[in-house]
Scaffold this motif. Structure first.
Motif, PDB file in Angstrom:
ATOM      1  N   ALA A  62       0.807  -1.338   0.058  1.00 59.83           N
ATOM      2  CA  ALA A  62       0.105   0.157  -0.035  1.00 59.83           C
ATOM      3  C   ALA A  62       0.748   1.198   0.042  1.00 59.83           C
ATOM      4  CB  ALA A  62      -0.842  -0.073   1.196  1.00 59.83           C
ATOM      5  N   TYR A  63       1.862   1.246   0.852  1.00 58.17           N
ATOM      6  CA  TYR A  63       2.932   2.394   0.996  1.00 58.17           C
ATOM      7  C   TYR A  63       3.600   2.718  -0.697  1.00 58.17           C
ATOM      8  CZ  TYR A  63       2.637   3.423   5.772  1.00 58.17           C
ATOM      9  OH  TYR A  63       2.380   3.632   7.117  1.00 58.17           O
ATOM     10  N   ILE A  64       3.636   1.535  -1.278  1.00 59.91           N
ATOM     11  CA  ILE A  64       4.366   1.787  -2.770  1.00 59.91           C
ATOM     12  C   ILE A  64       3.267   2.350  -3.689  1.00 59.91           C
ATOM     13  CG2 ILE A  64       5.092   0.313  -4.521  1.00 59.91           C
ATOM     14  CD1 ILE A  64       6.625  -1.501  -2.635  1.00 59.91           C
ATOM     15  N   GLU A  65       1.867   1.869  -3.543  1.00 63.39           N
ATOM     16  CA  GLU A  65       1.045   2.156  -4.403  1.00 63.39           C
ATOM     17  C   GLU A  65       0.692   3.698  -4.163  1.00 63.39           C
ATOM     18  OE1 GLU A  65      -0.437   0.803  -6.843  1.00 63.39           O
ATOM     19  OE2 GLU A  65       0.090  -1.274  -6.657  1.00 63.39           O
ATOM     20  N   MET A  66       0.889   4.084  -2.834  1.00 59.56           N
ATOM     21  CA  MET A  66       0.598   5.484  -2.493  1.00 59.56           C
ATOM     22  C   MET A  66       1.795   6.565  -2.697  1.00 59.56           C
ATOM     23  SD  MET A  66      -1.277   4.505   1.249  1.00 59.56           S
ATOM     24  CE  MET A  66      -1.523   6.062   1.854  1.00 59.56           C
ATOM     25  N   GLY A  67       2.903   5.746  -3.189  1.00 61.38           N
ATOM     26  CA  GLY A  67       3.999   6.780  -3.561  1.00 61.38           C
ATOM     27  C   GLY A  67       4.900   6.928  -2.313  1.00 61.38           C
ATOM     28  N   ILE A  95      -8.702  -2.232  -0.551  1.00 62.78           N
ATOM     29  CA  ILE A  95      -8.558  -2.506  -2.156  1.00 62.78           C
ATOM     30  C   ILE A  95      -7.741  -3.597  -2.537  1.00 62.78           C
ATOM     31  CG2 ILE A  95      -7.762  -1.322  -4.330  1.00 62.78           C
ATOM     32  CD1 ILE A  95      -8.895   1.484  -3.116  1.00 62.78           C
ATOM     33  N   LEU A  96      -6.568  -3.609  -2.097  1.00 63.17           N
ATOM     34  CA  LEU A  96      -5.601  -4.318  -2.553  1.00 63.17           C
ATOM     35  C   LEU A  96      -5.722  -5.949  -2.032  1.00 63.17           C
ATOM     36  CD1 LEU A  96      -2.301  -2.633  -1.699  1.00 63.17           C
ATOM     37  CD2 LEU A  96      -3.294  -3.001  -3.977  1.00 63.17           C
ATOM     38  N   ARG A  97      -6.574  -5.974  -0.638  1.00 57.61           N
ATOM     39  CA  ARG A  97      -6.817  -7.397  -0.146  1.00 57.61           C
ATOM     40  C   ARG A  97      -8.096  -7.935  -1.183  1.00 57.61           C
ATOM     41  NH1 ARG A  97     -11.061  -6.167   5.002  1.00 57.61           N
ATOM     42  NH2 ARG A  97     -12.646  -5.492   3.742  1.00 57.61           N
ATOM     43  N   TYR A 103      -8.530  -7.910  -4.797  1.00 56.81           N
ATOM     44  CA  TYR A 103      -8.076  -8.049  -6.246  1.00 56.81           C
ATOM     45  C   TYR A 103      -7.451  -6.862  -6.745  1.00 56.81           C
ATOM     46  CZ  TYR A 103     -10.329 -12.736  -6.038  1.00 56.81           C
ATOM     47  OH  TYR A 103     -10.726 -14.017  -5.443  1.00 56.81           O
ATOM     48  N   GLY A 104      -7.525  -5.649  -5.705  1.00 52.37           N
ATOM     49  CA  GLY A 104      -7.155  -4.294  -6.231  1.00 52.37           C
ATOM     50  C   GLY A 104      -8.664  -3.883  -6.909  1.00 52.37           C
ATOM     51  N   SER A 105      -9.593  -3.956  -6.463  1.00 57.08           N
ATOM     52  CA  SER A 105     -10.801  -3.635  -6.732  1.00 57.08           C
ATOM     53  C   SER A 105     -11.568  -2.414  -5.889  1.00 57.08           C
ATOM     54  CB  SER A 105     -12.055  -4.758  -7.115  1.00 57.08           C
ATOM     55  OG  SER A 105     -13.185  -4.146  -7.470  1.00 57.08           O
ATOM     56  N   GLU A 106     -12.068  -1.509  -6.313  1.00 55.63           N
ATOM     57  CA  GLU A 106     -12.783  -0.556  -5.397  1.00 55.63           C
ATOM     58  C   GLU A 106     -14.144  -0.844  -5.862  1.00 55.63           C
ATOM     59  OE1 GLU A 106     -11.285   3.762  -5.181  1.00 55.63           O
ATOM     60  OE2 GLU A 106      -9.790   3.132  -6.746  1.00 55.63           O
ATOM     61  N   LYS A 107     -14.559  -1.267  -7.165  1.00 52.35           N
ATOM     62  CA  LYS A 107     -15.858  -1.240  -7.682  1.00 52.35           C
ATOM     63  C   LYS A 107     -15.867  -2.773  -8.018  1.00 52.35           C
ATOM     64  CE  LYS A 107     -19.200   0.782 -10.879  1.00 52.35           C
ATOM     65  NZ  LYS A 107     -19.390   1.953 -11.750  1.00 52.35           N
ATOM     66  N   LYS A 108     -17.117  -3.328  -7.848  1.00 54.24           N
ATOM     67  CA  LYS A 108     -17.177  -4.831  -8.467  1.00 54.24           C
ATOM     68  C   LYS A 108     -16.628  -4.857 -10.059  1.00 54.24           C
ATOM     69  CE  LYS A 108     -20.076  -8.910  -8.121  1.00 54.24           C
ATOM     70  NZ  LYS A 108     -21.382  -9.530  -7.486  1.00 54.24           N
ATOM     71  N   TYR A 109     -15.949  -5.824 -10.223  1.00 51.26           N
ATOM     72  CA  TYR A 109     -15.446  -6.124 -11.496  1.00 51.26           C
ATOM     73  C   TYR A 109     -14.541  -4.857 -12.192  1.00 51.26           C
ATOM     74  CZ  TYR A 109     -18.807 -10.037 -11.094  1.00 51.26           C
ATOM     75  OH  TYR A 109     -19.406 -11.043 -10.639  1.00 51.26           O
ATOM     76  N   ILE A 142      -3.249  -3.766  -9.074  1.00 53.22           N
ATOM     77  CA  ILE A 142      -3.095  -5.461  -9.219  1.00 53.22           C
ATOM     78  C   ILE A 142      -3.070  -5.844  -7.745  1.00 53.22           C
ATOM     79  CG2 ILE A 142      -1.481  -7.109  -9.707  1.00 53.22           C
ATOM     80  CD1 ILE A 142      -0.429  -5.394 -12.183  1.00 53.22           C
ATOM     81  N   GLY A 143      -4.052  -6.254  -7.129  1.00 56.55           N
ATOM     82  CA  GLY A 143      -4.377  -6.854  -5.939  1.00 56.55           C
ATOM     83  C   GLY A 143      -3.965  -8.378  -5.615  1.00 56.55           C
TER      84      GLY A 143
END
Length: 366
Positions: free
Chosen positions: A69-74, A213-215, A217-223, A228-229
């Protein structure tokens, strides 16, 4: 035989409550990301005095997802360094290297067995972005000096709280001391599920949301997958079990302290060293470690007396075949700990008669 851990006896202590909790899940028809998980996340966050809890699949995933998560957040980038205790379970290190980060091993204090805050600063480089502390054996690893170092250099403090549920540093719970914490609820832990389970805790709302989000599949919204989670979700059955166990955690830890206090006062053998004492609230005795230069002989002798023990851990991380690039490191304090450590039974299921037998057997060792 006095078992090192009897999970059957430990589960039997709360059998009816656990059965009711499992039945509730079975009857709900909701098994993933449901009501039990939401309630556990709320209750555990409240217990720790922290804003956010995110249930994940296991303790390794919890730590891995924090750094991801820290990497994804920069906040961090692959190649950045994380200072880690050399005396730890390998999962602490795997979470770092899985994210392309570089572990920098720091020796422990030989008295506390936790990361030595006097050696941390000399490990810092321009690539250092984080310090990971591991509350090993159930003892709080945090110190005021570690907090000061993190503030001085702008480092993220990540806790590995796999072994210290319910432990405190003064009036703050472990798991709420740093910027984020990873928790394991493996069946042998102080707060234990009936299978693999874990959580991330933090006061950082953005970090918590990224882990959610990462736990999944990396999804905030279904499908719809913006990241990349992975699939790492604490399921409803384990969440329901943990809600039961959480209600009993403080009492279970008190029993561990009673057993440890008995060991502290009654073990009397010049060949066996016992751990230095922490403040009562600063140790929940996930493991009661003793140290002996003839560790294997002591373990065999205790087994002959009907006392089962374990070693935590026989090979330090930097000497594991999978981490061979660090094999040439000289970490003599860590290596001595791993050569001499032996863990005694200390679970809340242990009876008074059994803890007396453990002490008698140790004191007979010659």
């Amino acid at each position: 035989m006095i078992e090192f851990i009897s999970l059957a006896k430990r589960t039997a202590m709360y059998h009816d409550e656990l059965r009711n909790a499992v039945d509730d899940v079975l009857n709900s028809g909701q098994y993933i990301l449901g009501r039990q998980l939401s309630l556990f996340e709320e209750e555990y966050a409240h217990y720790l005095g922290i804003k956010h809890c995110v249930g994940v699949g296991n303790g390794l995933d919890a730590l891995t997802l924090i750094y991801r998560a820290y990497i994804e957040m920069g906040t961090m980038s692959p190649g950045d360094e994380v200072i880690v205790p050399a005396n730890t379970y390998i999962a602490s290190i795997l979470a770092v290297i899985e994210n392309g980060l570089v572990p920098v091993f720091a020796e422990p204090d030989p008295d506390t067995l936790q990361i030595d805050d006097n050696v941390i600063e000399r490990c810092i480089s321009e690539r250092t972005k984080s310090i990971m502390i591991v509350h090993l054996y159930g003892r709080c690893a945090y110190t005021d000096k570690i907090g000061q170092i993190c503030r001085k250099y702008g480092l993220k403090l990540v806790e590995d709280n796999a072994q210290a549920h319910g432990c405190r540093f003064r009036d703050v719970m472990t798991g709420a001391l740093g910027d984020a914490a990873g928790h394991s609820f493996y069946p042998t832990k102080n707060l234990a599920a009936l299978g693999d389970a874990g959580a991330v805790t933090t006061n950082d709302a953005d970090l918590a949301e990224m882990v959610r989000i990462l736990r999944h599949y990396g999804s905030e919204k279904k499908y719809v997958f913006g990241k990349i989670g992975r699939n790492s979700r604490l399921d409803e059955m384990q969440a329901a079990v943990l809600r039961v166990k959480l209600r009993h955690l403080d009492d279970d830890n008190m029993r561990r302290r009673e057993i440890a206090d008995y060991y502290n006062r009654r073990i009397d053998n010049p060949s066996v060293s016992i751990p230095s004492l922490a403040p009562a609230e600063g140790n929940v005795w996930h493991v009661y470690p003793v140290f002996c230069s003839r560790r294997d002989e002591l373990q065999d002798f205790l087994l002959s007396k009907g006392v089962e023990t374990q070693v935590h851990y026989p090979i330090p991380p930097h000497q594991q075949e999978s981490l061979s690039q660090w094999r040439d490191l000289s970490l003599p304090i860590t290596e001595r700990i791993h050569a001499e450590e032996l863990s005694l039974p200390v679970g809340p299921e242990l009876t008074d008669e059994e803890m007396r037998r453990v002490v008698d057997a140790i004191n007979e060792f010659d």
